[in-house]
Design an enzyme around this catalytic site. Structure first.
Site, mmCIF file in Angstrom:
data_model
loop_
_atom_site.group_PDB
_atom_site.id
_atom_site.type_symbol
_atom_site.label_atom_id
_atom_site.label_comp_id
_atom_site.label_asym_id
_atom_site.label_seq_id
_atom_site.Cartn_x
_atom_site.Cartn_y
_atom_site.Cartn_z
ATOM 1 N N GLU A 111 5.702 18.210 37.514
ATOM 2 C CA GLU A 111 6.311 18.065 36.186
ATOM 3 C C GLU A 111 6.634 16.603 35.899
ATOM 4 O OE1 GLU A 111 6.875 19.025 33.284
ATOM 5 O OE2 GLU A 111 8.440 20.531 33.131
ATOM 6 N N ASP A 112 6.600 16.246 34.630
ATOM 7 C CA ASP A 112 6.943 14.882 34.250
ATOM 8 C C ASP A 112 8.430 14.602 34.467
ATOM 9 O OD1 ASP A 112 7.725 16.639 32.231
ATOM 10 O OD2 ASP A 112 6.738 15.558 30.613
ATOM 11 N N ASP A 115 14.978 17.900 33.262
ATOM 12 C CA ASP A 115 16.066 17.560 32.341
ATOM 13 C C ASP A 115 17.127 18.663 32.445
ATOM 14 O OD1 ASP A 115 17.254 16.041 30.277
ATOM 15 O OD2 ASP A 115 16.291 17.222 28.737
ATOM 16 N N PHE A 164 16.704 8.909 26.526
ATOM 17 C CA PHE A 164 15.425 9.493 26.135
ATOM 18 C C PHE A 164 14.315 8.516 26.507
ATOM 19 C CE2 PHE A 164 11.909 10.873 23.562
ATOM 20 C CZ PHE A 164 11.968 12.246 23.735
ATOM 21 N N ARG A 177 2.611 8.653 24.989
ATOM 22 C CA ARG A 177 2.211 9.260 26.272
ATOM 23 C C ARG A 177 1.337 8.319 27.093
ATOM 24 N NH1 ARG A 177 3.436 14.786 26.301
ATOM 25 N NH2 ARG A 177 3.179 15.915 24.347
HETATM 26 P P1 IMP Z 1 13.982 20.849 30.552
HETATM 27 O O1 IMP Z 1 13.472 22.235 30.373
HETATM 28 O O2 IMP Z 1 15.201 20.572 29.724
HETATM 29 O O3 IMP Z 1 14.174 20.423 31.986
HETATM 30 O O4 IMP Z 1 12.963 19.890 29.857
HETATM 31 C C1 IMP Z 1 11.762 19.593 30.351
HETATM 32 C C2 IMP Z 1 10.876 19.054 29.262
HETATM 33 O O5 IMP Z 1 11.577 18.439 28.167
HETATM 34 C C3 IMP Z 1 10.040 17.978 29.858
HETATM 35 O O6 IMP Z 1 8.907 18.502 30.489
HETATM 36 C C4 IMP Z 1 9.723 17.117 28.664
HETATM 37 O O7 IMP Z 1 8.600 17.640 27.989
HETATM 38 C C5 IMP Z 1 10.945 17.245 27.778
HETATM 39 N N1 IMP Z 1 11.855 16.110 27.980
HETATM 40 C C6 IMP Z 1 13.056 16.109 28.583
HETATM 41 N N2 IMP Z 1 13.615 14.889 28.600
HETATM 42 C C7 IMP Z 1 12.721 14.072 27.975
HETATM 43 C C8 IMP Z 1 12.714 12.656 27.679
HETATM 44 O O8 IMP Z 1 13.632 11.865 27.989
HETATM 45 N N3 IMP Z 1 11.614 12.198 27.030
HETATM 46 C C9 IMP Z 1 10.564 12.988 26.673
HETATM 47 N N4 IMP Z 1 10.533 14.305 26.925
HETATM 48 C C10 IMP Z 1 11.600 14.845 27.580
HETATM 49 MG MG MG Z 2 6.955 18.525 29.770
#
Ligand code: IMP
Ligand code: MG
Length: 198
Positions: A111-112, A115, A164, A177
């Site tokens: 995963e990137d 969060d 962010f 990206r």
């Molecule tokens: P989570 O489900 O809240 O952990 O979010 C995961 C997804 O939210 C990531 O795979 C990203 O696509 C997006 N995301 C969360 N934080 C960021 C950020 O700082 N920049 C860009 N995308 C984010």
């Molecule tokens: Mg993502």
């Protein structure tokens, strides 16, 4: 009578965005080499099946896959989440499933960014039902302050503050990206330019 040449205020809607480098492309590449070595050390003899989450995890997957020695295969999955203020796992939805079964495989979810953890929690539940031999998680970035779901990654590239970020797969409205680095995005407020009439 000559026309007066008064300056006029012209409102422009476009916000002034800027990106400040947080992690250089070089640091990202060096860290990926370390993670690749660690993964291979943890599973010295196993074929590894990397599963990346589209689209943000794509560059991390391609760089990681090429840095792990031995047998590696990969696949992609896509999910959509219903906004940032989600408070239940029901709000993540599968939009593209894997091509092949993960049963009996050593699976690394790539995963990137981790969060709130809602996406990863959803994916781990989904994959666990499909009976992989091992299930591990690699994330390039971790924002621990934002966590809601009780999940953690086995391999973390960088822990970052609650900002962010864009680049290296991460987007803002599908842009940025393709940056080689990760940077903090700042959105300026609507700006007003003074345009002198000619
Ligand atoms: P989570 O489900 O809240 O952990 O979010 C995961 C997804 O939210 C990531 O795979 C990203 O696509 C997006 N995301 C969360 N934080 C960021 C950020 O700082 N920049 C860009 N995308 C984010
Ligand atoms: Mg993502």
């Amino acid at each position: 009578m000559p026309q007066s040449k008064k300056p006029r205020l012209q409102a422009t809607k476009a916000p002034r965005e800027s990106v400040r480098i947080l992690i250089t492309g070089g640091r990202i590449q060096r860290r990926i080499q370390e993670i690749a070595k660690q993964i291979r050390k943890d599973f010295p003899d196993e074929p590894l099946h990397l599963v990346s989450v589209l689209k943000g995890g794509v560059f991390f997957l391609t760089d990681l896959a090429r840095s792990i020695s031995g047998e590696v295969s990969f696949d992609f999955i896509a999910v959509s989440s219903y906004g940032q203020n989600t408070h239940s796992s029901g709000q993540v939805r599968l939009t593209r499933d894997l091509d092949s079964s993960v049963e009996g495989k050593t699976v690394i979810v790539v995963e990137d960014i981790l969060d709130t953890g809602m996406t990863l929690q959803y994916l781990l539940r989904l994959f666990e039902q499909r009976k992989p031999k091992h299930l591990r998680v690699a994330v390039l970035l971790d924002k621990p302050e934002r966590r809601i779901a009780d999940v953690r990654a086995d391999y973390v590239g960088f822990s970052i503050p609650n900002e962010f970020v864009v680049g290296y797969g991460l987007d803002y409205a599908e842009r940025y990206r393709n940056l080689r680095y990760v940077g903090i995005l700042t959105l300026g407020s609507d700006t007003k330019k003074v345009v002198a009439e000619k």
